[in-house]
Design a protein around this motif. Structure first.
Motif, PDB file in Angstrom:
ATOM      1  N   PRO A  81       0.968  -1.125   0.259  1.00  0.00           N
ATOM      2  CA  PRO A  81       0.014   0.006  -0.135  1.00  0.00           C
ATOM      3  C   PRO A  81       0.904   1.292  -0.115  1.00  0.00           C
ATOM      4  CG  PRO A  81       0.125  -1.060   2.233  1.00  0.00           C
ATOM      5  CD  PRO A  81       0.928  -1.823   1.258  1.00  0.00           C
ATOM      6  N   ILE A  82       1.561   1.548  -1.112  1.00  0.00           N
ATOM      7  CA  ILE A  82       2.311   2.801  -1.228  1.00  0.00           C
ATOM      8  C   ILE A  82       1.845   3.659  -2.360  1.00  0.00           C
ATOM      9  CG2 ILE A  82       4.216   1.532  -0.346  1.00  0.00           C
ATOM     10  CD1 ILE A  82       5.322   1.002  -3.330  1.00  0.00           C
ATOM     11  N   ARG A  83       2.239   5.081  -2.273  1.00  0.00           N
ATOM     12  CA  ARG A  83       1.873   6.033  -3.413  1.00  0.00           C
ATOM     13  C   ARG A  83       2.990   6.723  -3.364  1.00  0.00           C
ATOM     14  NH1 ARG A  83       1.030  10.545   0.023  1.00  0.00           N
ATOM     15  NH2 ARG A  83       0.308   9.846   2.024  1.00  0.00           N
ATOM     16  N   ASP A  84       3.119   7.766  -4.381  1.00  0.00           N
ATOM     17  CA  ASP A  84       4.289   8.629  -4.699  1.00  0.00           C
ATOM     18  C   ASP A  84       3.803   9.908  -4.290  1.00  0.00           C
ATOM     19  OD1 ASP A  84       5.312   6.567  -6.404  1.00  0.00           O
ATOM     20  OD2 ASP A  84       4.514   7.465  -8.322  1.00  0.00           O
ATOM     21  N   LEU A  85       4.960  10.391  -3.931  1.00  0.00           N
ATOM     22  CA  LEU A  85       5.005  11.939  -3.144  1.00  0.00           C
ATOM     23  C   LEU A  85       5.064  12.730  -4.730  1.00  0.00           C
ATOM     24  CD1 LEU A  85       7.359  12.271  -0.349  1.00  0.00           C
ATOM     25  CD2 LEU A  85       4.981  11.890  -0.184  1.00  0.00           C
ATOM     26  N   GLN A  86       4.058  13.817  -4.664  1.00  0.00           N
ATOM     27  CA  GLN A  86       4.101  14.500  -5.790  1.00  0.00           C
ATOM     28  C   GLN A  86       5.284  15.541  -5.946  1.00  0.00           C
ATOM     29  OE1 GLN A  86       0.309  16.975  -5.552  1.00  0.00           O
ATOM     30  NE2 GLN A  86      -0.705  15.418  -4.811  1.00  0.00           N
ATOM     31  N   ASP A  87       5.866  15.772  -7.083  1.00  0.00           N
ATOM     32  CA  ASP A  87       6.873  16.548  -7.406  1.00  0.00           C
ATOM     33  C   ASP A  87       6.632  17.690  -8.009  1.00  0.00           C
ATOM     34  OD1 ASP A  87       9.521  17.192  -8.044  1.00  0.00           O
ATOM     35  OD2 ASP A  87       9.751  15.630  -9.404  1.00  0.00           O
ATOM     36  N   PRO A  88       6.067  18.855  -7.459  1.00  0.00           N
ATOM     37  CA  PRO A  88       5.599  19.886  -8.179  1.00  0.00           C
ATOM     38  C   PRO A  88       6.748  20.656  -8.901  1.00  0.00           C
ATOM     39  CG  PRO A  88       5.636  20.320  -5.711  1.00  0.00           C
ATOM     40  CD  PRO A  88       5.847  18.763  -6.032  1.00  0.00           C
ATOM     41  N   LYS A  89       8.029  20.369  -8.326  1.00  0.00           N
ATOM     42  CA  LYS A  89       9.166  21.202  -9.001  1.00  0.00           C
ATOM     43  C   LYS A  89       9.579  20.480 -10.477  1.00  0.00           C
ATOM     44  CE  LYS A  89      10.430  23.966  -4.930  1.00  0.00           C
ATOM     45  NZ  LYS A  89      11.322  24.149  -3.870  1.00  0.00           N
ATOM     46  N   GLY A  90       9.260  18.898 -10.280  1.00  0.00           N
ATOM     47  CA  GLY A  90      10.037  18.341 -11.446  1.00  0.00           C
ATOM     48  C   GLY A  90      11.456  17.966 -11.319  1.00  0.00           C
ATOM     49  N   ALA A  91      11.760  17.778  -9.842  1.00  0.00           N
ATOM     50  CA  ALA A  91      13.180  17.595  -9.557  1.00  0.00           C
ATOM     51  C   ALA A  91      13.561  16.340  -9.973  1.00  0.00           C
ATOM     52  CB  ALA A  91      13.357  17.969  -8.272  1.00  0.00           C
ATOM     53  N   MET A  92      12.521  15.102 -10.043  1.00  0.00           N
ATOM     54  CA  MET A  92      13.073  13.914 -10.290  1.00  0.00           C
ATOM     55  C   MET A  92      13.026  13.760 -11.880  1.00  0.00           C
ATOM     56  SD  MET A  92      13.465  12.414  -7.440  1.00  0.00           S
ATOM     57  CE  MET A  92      13.622  10.576  -7.986  1.00  0.00           C
ATOM     58  N   GLY A  93      12.799  14.698 -12.779  1.00  0.00           N
ATOM     59  CA  GLY A  93      13.055  14.534 -14.117  1.00  0.00           C
ATOM     60  C   GLY A  93      11.876  14.140 -14.842  1.00  0.00           C
ATOM     61  N   LYS A  94      11.745  14.204 -16.188  1.00  0.00           N
ATOM     62  CA  LYS A  94      10.607  13.610 -17.018  1.00  0.00           C
ATOM     63  C   LYS A  94      10.951  12.125 -16.884  1.00  0.00           C
ATOM     64  CE  LYS A  94      10.360  17.998 -19.899  1.00  0.00           C
ATOM     65  NZ  LYS A  94      10.169  18.358 -21.176  1.00  0.00           N
ATOM     66  N   PRO A  95       9.714  11.429 -17.176  1.00  0.00           N
ATOM     67  CA  PRO A  95       9.845  10.040 -17.394  1.00  0.00           C
ATOM     68  C   PRO A  95      10.641   9.555 -18.541  1.00  0.00           C
ATOM     69  CG  PRO A  95       7.390  10.800 -17.218  1.00  0.00           C
ATOM     70  CD  PRO A  95       8.188  12.201 -17.260  1.00  0.00           C
ATOM     71  N   ASP A  96      11.456   8.456 -18.227  1.00  0.00           N
ATOM     72  CA  ASP A  96      12.299   8.068 -19.490  1.00  0.00           C
ATOM     73  C   ASP A  96      11.702   7.187 -20.012  1.00  0.00           C
ATOM     74  OD1 ASP A  96      14.806   9.134 -19.087  1.00  0.00           O
ATOM     75  OD2 ASP A  96      15.153   8.020 -17.144  1.00  0.00           O
ATOM     76  N   GLY A  97      12.345   6.814 -21.357  1.00  0.00           N
ATOM     77  CA  GLY A  97      11.795   5.466 -22.011  1.00  0.00           C
ATOM     78  C   GLY A  97      12.756   4.342 -21.728  1.00  0.00           C
ATOM     79  N   ILE A  98      12.431   3.094 -21.556  1.00  0.00           N
ATOM     80  CA  ILE A  98      13.126   2.034 -21.286  1.00  0.00           C
ATOM     81  C   ILE A  98      13.802   1.446 -22.608  1.00  0.00           C
ATOM     82  CG2 ILE A  98      13.414  -0.297 -20.095  1.00  0.00           C
ATOM     83  CD1 ILE A  98      11.223   0.498 -18.119  1.00  0.00           C
ATOM     84  N   ASN A  99      14.923   1.561 -22.852  1.00  0.00           N
ATOM     85  CA  ASN A  99      15.706   0.978 -23.929  1.00  0.00           C
ATOM     86  C   ASN A  99      16.233  -0.109 -24.075  1.00  0.00           C
ATOM     87  OD1 ASN A  99      16.012   4.033 -25.876  1.00  0.00           O
ATOM     88  ND2 ASN A  99      15.586   4.179 -23.538  1.00  0.00           N
ATOM     89  N   THR A 100      16.346  -0.600 -25.155  1.00  0.00           N
ATOM     90  CA  THR A 100      17.338  -1.892 -25.473  1.00  0.00           C
ATOM     91  C   THR A 100      18.616  -1.309 -25.909  1.00  0.00           C
ATOM     92  OG1 THR A 100      15.600  -3.505 -25.485  1.00  0.00           O
ATOM     93  CG2 THR A 100      17.777  -4.030 -26.549  1.00  0.00           C
ATOM     94  N   ILE A 101      19.514  -1.518 -25.558  1.00  0.00           N
ATOM     95  CA  ILE A 101      20.908  -0.952 -26.255  1.00  0.00           C
ATOM     96  C   ILE A 101      21.796  -2.153 -26.304  1.00  0.00           C
ATOM     97  CG2 ILE A 101      20.523   1.272 -25.392  1.00  0.00           C
ATOM     98  CD1 ILE A 101      22.713   0.630 -23.363  1.00  0.00           C
ATOM     99  N   ALA A 102      22.919  -1.830 -27.312  1.00  0.00           N
ATOM    100  CA  ALA A 102      23.634  -3.099 -27.288  1.00  0.00           C
ATOM    101  C   ALA A 102      24.940  -2.528 -27.815  1.00  0.00           C
ATOM    102  CB  ALA A 102      23.229  -3.819 -28.686  1.00  0.00           C
ATOM    103  N   ARG A 103      26.059  -3.743 -27.738  1.00  0.00           N
ATOM    104  CA  ARG A 103      27.524  -3.156 -27.909  1.00  0.00           C
ATOM    105  C   ARG A 103      27.450  -2.662 -29.323  1.00  0.00           C
ATOM    106  NH1 ARG A 103      29.027  -7.052 -31.626  1.00  0.00           N
ATOM    107  NH2 ARG A 103      28.332  -9.155 -31.585  1.00  0.00           N
ATOM    108  N   LYS A 104      28.519  -1.949 -29.879  1.00  0.00           N
ATOM    109  CA  LYS A 104      28.751  -1.489 -31.012  1.00  0.00           C
ATOM    110  C   LYS A 104      28.766  -2.676 -32.394  1.00  0.00           C
ATOM    111  CE  LYS A 104      31.461   2.023 -33.705  1.00  0.00           C
ATOM    112  NZ  LYS A 104      32.701   2.981 -33.492  1.00  0.00           N
ATOM    113  N   ASP A 105      28.096  -2.531 -33.224  1.00  0.00           N
ATOM    114  CA  ASP A 105      28.284  -3.539 -34.351  1.00  0.00           C
ATOM    115  C   ASP A 105      27.451  -4.696 -33.901  1.00  0.00           C
ATOM    116  OD1 ASP A 105      29.845  -1.955 -35.990  1.00  0.00           O
ATOM    117  OD2 ASP A 105      31.729  -2.760 -35.190  1.00  0.00           O
TER     118      ASP A 105
END
Length: 295
Positions: A214-238
């Motif tokens: 039973p948990i919830r997020d604290l509101q972040d009116p200043k946006g200090a935690m940043g905008k939501p990211d995308g979760i990416n798949t990344i790989a080594r070069k080539d």
């Protein structure tokens, strides 16, 4: 005779070199798209990454690949990929959370695709907490032991919480974000909730903890935690050049909240410590989804 012998020698040498080149081509096929061995990096305790990694290990194994999963902290994982020791990482949070790692290693890596569109970093409290926003933490450091319970120092979440959020809300002299492991943070969260004690933790969405506790997020009116990211798949070069078929499959990879949440639930709450069994159970209800990725 001398001229004839020289000609035979050149012909023999040419034949030998041709055979050697062919042999090298066979033994080198692993780096040219026919390599059936793939290493996936994973950070322990990151539920969405553990779920996606287990799923792809199964999907690739079913296609005849030999898959090794290496569990590393975030920094060493990025470094390992930059050196070619790790092929894939399916839990890269960009552009914000892992910004420092991308700046350091991005020129030696490849972005394959975004599989989860909106993943915010959060500061969470039990539902019974009187706190509503991050502003409410001001002046209450003593009540919370002067700490916000964090995860691995290398996570990126620690940097944002400690270096961005605390100063933004004037909390730097009153609180510190502790570091340990994701598992330790979740254990401390559960103990506090069971005892109805106050606690503040760093967290993120998507995460199974939001459905289990039973948990919830604290509101972040200043946006200090940043905008939501995308979760990416990344790989080594080539990697894309070496593994075009696998790269094509990964580019199609997407998961919604229902798909990811149900897989996380199976892994964490029904088959804990047995990811292969969790994936087996999940695929019984999602086989068409798997087929849509790898055919």
């Amino acid at each position: 005779m001398r001229s004839k012998f020289k000609g035979l020698t050149v012909a023999a040498l040419t034949l030998t070199l041709g055979l050697s080149a062919a042999a090298c081509g066979d033994s080198d096929s692993g780096g040219g798209g026919n390599d059936k061995e793939i290493t996936i990096g994973m950070v322990s305790g990151w539920a969405e990454g553990e779920a996606a990694t287990a799923l792809w290990k199964r999907l690739l194994t079913d296609k005849g690949y030999k898959v090794e999963v290496k569990t590393l902290d975030t920094g060493p994982l990025y470094a390992g990929m930059s050196k070619g020791d790790v092929d894939l990482f399916v839990d890269s949070w960009l552009p914000g959370t892992h910004e420092d790692y991308w700046k350091q290693y991005g020129d030696k890596l490849e972005k394959v695709g975004v599989w989860y569109d909106s993943a915010p970093l959060t500061i969470a409290v039990p539902n019974y907490s009187p706190l509503k926003t991050l502003d409410d933490l001001k002046g209450k450091g003593g009540q919370y032991g002067g700490k916000i319970v964090g995860i691995e120092k290398s996570s990126g979440l620690y940097r944002v919480s400690q270096e961005e959020m605390l100063p933004a809300y004037g909390l730097k002299d009153e609180y510190k974000v502790t570091t340990s492991s994701t598992a330790a943070m979740l254990t401390e969260l559960k103990k506090s909730i069971d005892a109805k004690k106050d606690i503040v933790v760093t967290l993120w969405r998507p995460h199974w903890a939001y459905t289990k506790y039973p948990i919830r997020d604290l509101q972040d009116p200043k946006g200090a935690m940043g905008k939501p990211d995308g979760i990416n798949t990344i790989a080594r070069k080539d990697f894309g050049k070496d593994q075009p078929e696998v790269t094509g499959w990964l580019k199609k990879f997407r998961m919604d909240d229902k798909q990811l949440g149900s897989l996380e639930d199976l892994m964490e709450n029904q088959y804990k410590g047995k990811p292969e069994q969790a994936v087996d159970a999940w695929l019984k209800s999602n086989q068409s989804y798997a087929t849509s990725l790898t055919g």
